[in-house]
Write a protein that holds these residues in place. Structure first.
Motif, PDB file in Angstrom:
ATOM      1  N   GLY A   1       0.807  -1.214   0.000  1.00  0.00           N
ATOM      2  CA  GLY A   1       0.000   0.000   0.000  1.00  0.00           C
ATOM      3  C   GLY A   1       0.843   1.268   0.000  1.00  0.00           C
ATOM      4  N   GLU A   2       0.158   2.404  -0.158  1.00  0.00           N
ATOM      5  CA  GLU A   2       0.857   3.696  -0.277  1.00  0.00           C
ATOM      6  C   GLU A   2       1.685   4.053   0.948  1.00  0.00           C
ATOM      7  OE1 GLU A   2      -1.694   6.958  -1.829  1.00  0.00           O
ATOM      8  OE2 GLU A   2      -3.166   5.345  -2.053  1.00  0.00           O
ATOM      9  N   SER A   3       1.300   3.604   2.127  1.00  0.00           N
ATOM     10  CA  SER A   3       2.044   3.965   3.336  1.00  0.00           C
ATOM     11  C   SER A   3       3.465   3.415   3.318  1.00  0.00           C
ATOM     12  CB  SER A   3       1.313   3.493   4.593  1.00  0.00           C
ATOM     13  OG  SER A   3       1.140   2.096   4.582  1.00  0.00           O
ATOM     14  N   LEU A   4       3.735   2.458   2.433  1.00  0.00           N
ATOM     15  CA  LEU A   4       5.108   1.945   2.300  1.00  0.00           C
ATOM     16  C   LEU A   4       6.044   3.063   1.857  1.00  0.00           C
ATOM     17  CD1 LEU A   4       6.567  -0.890   2.428  1.00  0.00           C
ATOM     18  CD2 LEU A   4       6.379  -0.917  -0.057  1.00  0.00           C
ATOM     19  N   ASP A   5       5.562   3.967   0.986  1.00  0.00           N
ATOM     20  CA  ASP A   5       6.392   5.083   0.523  1.00  0.00           C
ATOM     21  C   ASP A   5       6.777   5.997   1.677  1.00  0.00           C
ATOM     22  OD1 ASP A   5       6.397   4.327  -2.161  1.00  0.00           O
ATOM     23  OD2 ASP A   5       4.532   5.389  -2.578  1.00  0.00           O
ATOM     24  N   ALA A   6       5.822   6.254   2.578  1.00  0.00           N
ATOM     25  CA  ALA A   6       6.096   7.148   3.705  1.00  0.00           C
ATOM     26  C   ALA A   6       7.088   6.511   4.678  1.00  0.00           C
ATOM     27  CB  ALA A   6       4.794   7.495   4.423  1.00  0.00           C
ATOM     28  N   THR A   7       6.951   5.208   4.900  1.00  0.00           N
ATOM     29  CA  THR A   7       7.852   4.527   5.836  1.00  0.00           C
ATOM     30  C   THR A   7       9.287   4.547   5.335  1.00  0.00           C
ATOM     31  OG1 THR A   7       6.067   3.062   6.577  1.00  0.00           O
ATOM     32  CG2 THR A   7       8.330   2.335   6.993  1.00  0.00           C
ATOM     33  N   PHE A   8       9.478   4.306   4.040  1.00  0.00           N
ATOM     34  CA  PHE A   8      10.830   4.244   3.478  1.00  0.00           C
ATOM     35  C   PHE A   8      11.189   5.525   2.726  1.00  0.00           C
ATOM     36  CE2 PHE A   8       9.677  -0.247   3.980  1.00  0.00           C
ATOM     37  CZ  PHE A   8      10.757  -0.678   4.724  1.00  0.00           C
ATOM     38  N   SER A   9      10.632   6.630   3.168  1.00  0.00           N
ATOM     39  CA  SER A   9      10.947   7.924   2.570  1.00  0.00           C
ATOM     40  C   SER A   9      12.395   8.320   2.858  1.00  0.00           C
ATOM     41  CB  SER A   9      10.001   8.992   3.136  1.00  0.00           C
ATOM     42  OG  SER A   9      10.451  10.280   2.804  1.00  0.00           O
ATOM     43  N   PRO A  10      13.074   8.959   1.900  1.00  0.00           N
ATOM     44  CA  PRO A  10      14.443   9.443   2.158  1.00  0.00           C
ATOM     45  C   PRO A  10      14.533  10.373   3.357  1.00  0.00           C
ATOM     46  CG  PRO A  10      13.933   9.536  -0.184  1.00  0.00           C
ATOM     47  CD  PRO A  10      12.656   9.179   0.507  1.00  0.00           C
ATOM     48  N   ALA A  11      13.401  10.989   3.743  1.00  0.00           N
ATOM     49  CA  ALA A  11      13.413  11.873   4.905  1.00  0.00           C
ATOM     50  C   ALA A  11      13.695  11.111   6.202  1.00  0.00           C
ATOM     51  CB  ALA A  11      12.069  12.597   5.014  1.00  0.00           C
ATOM     52  N   ASN A  12      13.425   9.809   6.194  1.00  0.00           N
ATOM     53  CA  ASN A  12      13.677   8.979   7.379  1.00  0.00           C
ATOM     54  C   ASN A  12      15.057   8.340   7.274  1.00  0.00           C
ATOM     55  OD1 ASN A  12      11.031   9.532   8.276  1.00  0.00           O
ATOM     56  ND2 ASN A  12      10.212   7.780   7.131  1.00  0.00           N
ATOM     57  N   GLY A  13      16.071   9.178   7.149  1.00  0.00           N
ATOM     58  CA  GLY A  13      17.421   8.687   6.885  1.00  0.00           C
ATOM     59  C   GLY A  13      17.963   7.759   7.940  1.00  0.00           C
ATOM     60  N   ASP A  14      17.810   8.124   9.233  1.00  0.00           N
ATOM     61  CA  ASP A  14      18.346   7.276  10.303  1.00  0.00           C
ATOM     62  C   ASP A  14      17.661   5.913  10.307  1.00  0.00           C
ATOM     63  OD1 ASP A  14      20.005   9.328  11.048  1.00  0.00           O
ATOM     64  OD2 ASP A  14      18.716  10.035  12.687  1.00  0.00           O
ATOM     65  N   PHE A  15      16.361   5.919  10.053  1.00  0.00           N
ATOM     66  CA  PHE A  15      15.621   4.661  10.018  1.00  0.00           C
ATOM     67  C   PHE A  15      16.096   3.801   8.846  1.00  0.00           C
ATOM     68  CE2 PHE A  15      11.949   2.375   8.150  1.00  0.00           C
ATOM     69  CZ  PHE A  15      11.770   1.437   9.152  1.00  0.00           C
ATOM     70  N   LEU A  16      16.295   4.414   7.677  1.00  0.00           N
ATOM     71  CA  LEU A  16      16.778   3.663   6.520  1.00  0.00           C
ATOM     72  C   LEU A  16      18.160   3.076   6.788  1.00  0.00           C
ATOM     73  CD1 LEU A  16      15.643   5.934   3.549  1.00  0.00           C
ATOM     74  CD2 LEU A  16      14.629   3.775   4.294  1.00  0.00           C
TER      75      LEU A  16
ATOM     76  N   ARG B   1      14.829  -0.123  -3.862  1.00  0.00           N
ATOM     77  CA  ARG B   1      15.245   0.931  -2.917  1.00  0.00           C
ATOM     78  C   ARG B   1      16.462   0.516  -2.099  1.00  0.00           C
ATOM     79  NH1 ARG B   1       9.644   3.735  -1.207  1.00  0.00           N
ATOM     80  NH2 ARG B   1       8.334   2.811  -2.814  1.00  0.00           N
ATOM     81  N   GLY B   2      16.974  -0.681  -2.370  1.00  0.00           N
ATOM     82  CA  GLY B   2      18.142  -1.146  -1.639  1.00  0.00           C
ATOM     83  C   GLY B   2      17.828  -1.680  -0.256  1.00  0.00           C
ATOM     84  N   ILE B   3      16.567  -2.039  -0.026  1.00  0.00           N
ATOM     85  CA  ILE B   3      16.158  -2.575   1.282  1.00  0.00           C
ATOM     86  C   ILE B   3      16.493  -4.063   1.332  1.00  0.00           C
ATOM     87  CG2 ILE B   3      14.230  -2.925   2.883  1.00  0.00           C
ATOM     88  CD1 ILE B   3      14.926   0.025   2.329  1.00  0.00           C
ATOM     89  N   PRO B   4      17.225  -4.506   2.342  1.00  0.00           N
ATOM     90  CA  PRO B   4      17.594  -5.929   2.444  1.00  0.00           C
ATOM     91  C   PRO B   4      16.417  -6.769   2.926  1.00  0.00           C
ATOM     92  CG  PRO B   4      18.472  -4.726   4.328  1.00  0.00           C
ATOM     93  CD  PRO B   4      17.812  -3.702   3.454  1.00  0.00           C
ATOM     94  N   VAL B   5      15.690  -7.366   1.994  1.00  0.00           N
ATOM     95  CA  VAL B   5      14.522  -8.182   2.332  1.00  0.00           C
ATOM     96  C   VAL B   5      14.994  -9.542   2.836  1.00  0.00           C
ATOM     97  CG1 VAL B   5      12.433  -9.254   1.429  1.00  0.00           C
ATOM     98  CG2 VAL B   5      13.126  -6.991   0.610  1.00  0.00           C
ATOM     99  N   ASP B   6      14.523  -9.920   4.009  1.00  0.00           N
ATOM    100  CA  ASP B   6      14.930 -11.200   4.601  1.00  0.00           C
ATOM    101  C   ASP B   6      14.101 -12.362   4.077  1.00  0.00           C
ATOM    102  OD1 ASP B   6      16.993 -10.580   6.868  1.00  0.00           O
ATOM    103  OD2 ASP B   6      15.457  -9.037   7.058  1.00  0.00           O
TER     104      ASP B   6
END
Length: 563
Positions: free
Chosen positions: A215-230, A253-258
């Motif tokens: 869903g769309e909320s995935l974009d907000a969670t992995f937003s570049p603005a959340n740098g420390d979280f990323l 997006r370079g997210i390490p999917v387990d």
């Protein structure tokens, strides 16, 4: 009759053999003609075949003989009395009614008390629904006693309507998809040696789990603005579990999917894995899911199974320990992924966060950017066809609502139902949080990026999820191959019996031909559960001819993976 202090049997004004009842200061029937209103109700009510008739508060059972006498085909009457005093009183009236009318078939009626028999009522309605006889529910108030517990009667009516409706919705699904589900099961059974069973990995993850929907909320969670979280995510401080439609956007997006989760049985889902071929990510595969996906992923497969229907052949898989436990049917890969996430954590102190599980969309958008649906819109866009799926938001079935972020969003009846199912399954789960910023309310505590960061700091260990070891489900694999081989042998025997009848070399002389065929078919519902009339086994010639045609199809599928 034994009448309590608050209940009185009163002779009516119409004659010595006619009575009314006074209870809690009110008359439950007219004092002049107590039977008239009930008989009038029966006369003006049109009852269609296949109706469950709920008779609320029958008290003296006026009108029941007339109702039962004129019932159409495949109908059943469920008489309900929610008040315990009235129930005890009415039981005597019911017995006298049966004695007075020996010509009436009272097997079509059950008399129960919802206050003490709700579970029995539920089981009874479900059993009648599964017979395929019931199509609808009709509620009739046979006395003023129904007003004393109106909420209880409406509860039973709503539950009965839901049970009957759900049965037929499931039947439609099975008619459309049942053959594919069963075909995929047998294809996947041959591939179980390439992976593990989910039961072997329960309680294997001891770091925060982030379950990602599309869903769309995935974009907000992995937003570049959340740098420390990323940074924390890329440092593997979380266990990332992705649904199939979210897999490639996370990889982009370079997210390490387990690990990824798949449920969908149809060919169309393969486009979700474009860009993930050979990624080697562990894959949780439903036994009904598309058999080609594990090969596309190229990593270890972890098998589980959803109980998509009640069937003897699924019970046999459980008994053989091929699949020790089945998931309840959930319908959505997001719900299944959440269920798996809760099973994987070592204990309830390990937090599970869900994001992208919106069950909704904005005007023009249906998924997070980079998901297969979003990419398809871009591929098809042009000067006269701009990107964006506005048809979903403004269709006749769309439902407008205000999302968790206060913005106007849209959903559909099916998505709204998925959100309700999520709430029913998971609202009481400990340490399960909704990290999505938009969409429908999931009835679990909310969390933001800072909350997830704090949970990662508390769980500072690397976490464990041992899929690298060379471990195989050898026992389950041998059982699965043996199961398929045994099915092939039995199906060939059944084919011979259906084709040659009494001349078949497989005839057992201690049984009739019909008994022998029925005994084989009773635990092999996959041969007919997708028939429009496949909710029950029939020994009619037309039914058995269709079964005979299905045998060739399933023999071919079972032999495709033979070693």
């Amino acid at each position: 009759m034994d009448v309590s202090n608050e209940l009185r049997l009163i002779q009516s004004a119409s004659g010595l053999s006619s009575f009314t009842v006074e209870y809690k200061g009110r008359l439950l029937y007219s004092k002049y003609a107590p039977e008239r209103s009930v008989l009038s109700l029966i006369e003006r009510t049109k009852i269609l075949p296949g109706t469950l008739v709920l008779v609320n508060s029958p008290v003296l059972f006026y009108g029941l003989p007339e109702l039962l006498k004129n019932l159409p085909e495949d109908c059943h009457v469920l008489a309900l009395e929610a008040d315990s005093v009235l129930f005890d009183f009415s039981r005597d009236a019911y017995l006298k009614c049966r004695e007075a009318h020996p010509e009436i078939d009272f097997s079509l009626l059950d008399f129960l008390c919802p206050a003490s028999d709700l579970q029995k009522i539920d089981s009874l309605i479900r059993a009648m629904s599964e017979s395929g006889k019931l199509r609808r529910c009709l509620s009739l108030d046979f006395s003023a006693g129904a007003k004393l517990n109106e909420a209880v009667y409406r509860l039973v009516e709503n539950a009965a309507t839901e049970i009957i409706g759900t049965f037929w919705k499931n039947r439609i699904t099975l008619v459309k998809m049942g053959r594919l589900f069963s075909k995929n099961i047998f294809r996947n059974l041959r591939n179980m040696g390439r992976g593990l069973l989910l039961d072997e990995l329960v309680k294997s993850v001891d770091k925060p789990i982030l379950m990602c929907g599309a869903g769309e909320s995935l974009d907000a969670t992995f937003s570049p603005a959340n740098g420390d979280f990323l940074d924390a995510v890329k440092a593997c401080r979380f266990f990332i579990l992705a649904v199939d439609a979210a897999l490639t956007t996370l990889l982009d997006r370079g997210i390490p999917v387990d690990a990824a989760v798949g449920v969908e049985p149809q060919f169309a889902i393969q486009k979700a894995y474009i860009g993930a071929a050979g990624c080697g990510i562990p894959f949780f595969a439903d036994l009904c899911s598309r058999p080609e996906i594990p090969g596309i992923m190229g990593g270890r497969t972890i098998w589980y199974a959803s109980e998509f229907c009640s069937a003897g052949f699924l019970d046999r898989l459980r008994e053989c320990k091929i699949i020790p436990s089945f998931f309840p049917p959930m319908g959505s890969v997001g719900l299944v992924a959440a269920y798996i996430a809760l099973l994987l954590r070592t204990d309830s102190s390990v937090p599970v966060f869900v994001t992208g599980l919106d069950f909704s969309y904005s005007a023009g958008l249906t998924h997070a950017s980079g998901c297969p649906a979003s990419k398809a819109q871009l591929f098809l866009s042009g000067r006269k066809n701009p990107a964006g799926n506005y048809g979903a938001a403004f269709s006749d079935s769309s439902i407008k609502f205000t999302g968790k972020n206060g913005k106007e969003m849209f959903t559909s009846p099916s998505m709204k139902n998925y959100a309700a199912v999520f709430s029913n399954f998971f609202s009481s789960a400990e340490n399960l949080f909704d990290a999505g910023v938009s969409g429908l309310n999931l009835s679990i505590p909310r969390a933001n990026v800072r909350d997830m960061m704090r949970s990662a700091e508390k769980k500072s260990s690397e976490g464990k999820f041992n899929l690298i070891v060379e471990k195989f489900s050898s026992d389950a694999t041998k059982s699965a191959d043996g199961f398929c081989d045994a099915e092939i042998e039995v199906l060939e025997k059944l084919r011979d019996l259906l084709s040659l009848g009494e001349k078949s070399e497989h005839r057992e002389k201690d049984k009739t031909l019909s008994e022998q065929i029925r005994a084989i078919l009773e635990k092999r519902e996959y041969l007919f559960l997708h028939f429009p009339d496949g909710y029950k086994l029939s020994m009619e010639e037309n039914f058995l001819k269709r079964v005979r045609a299905e045998i060739d199809f399933f023999l071919k599928e079972m032999k495709m993976g033979e070693k």
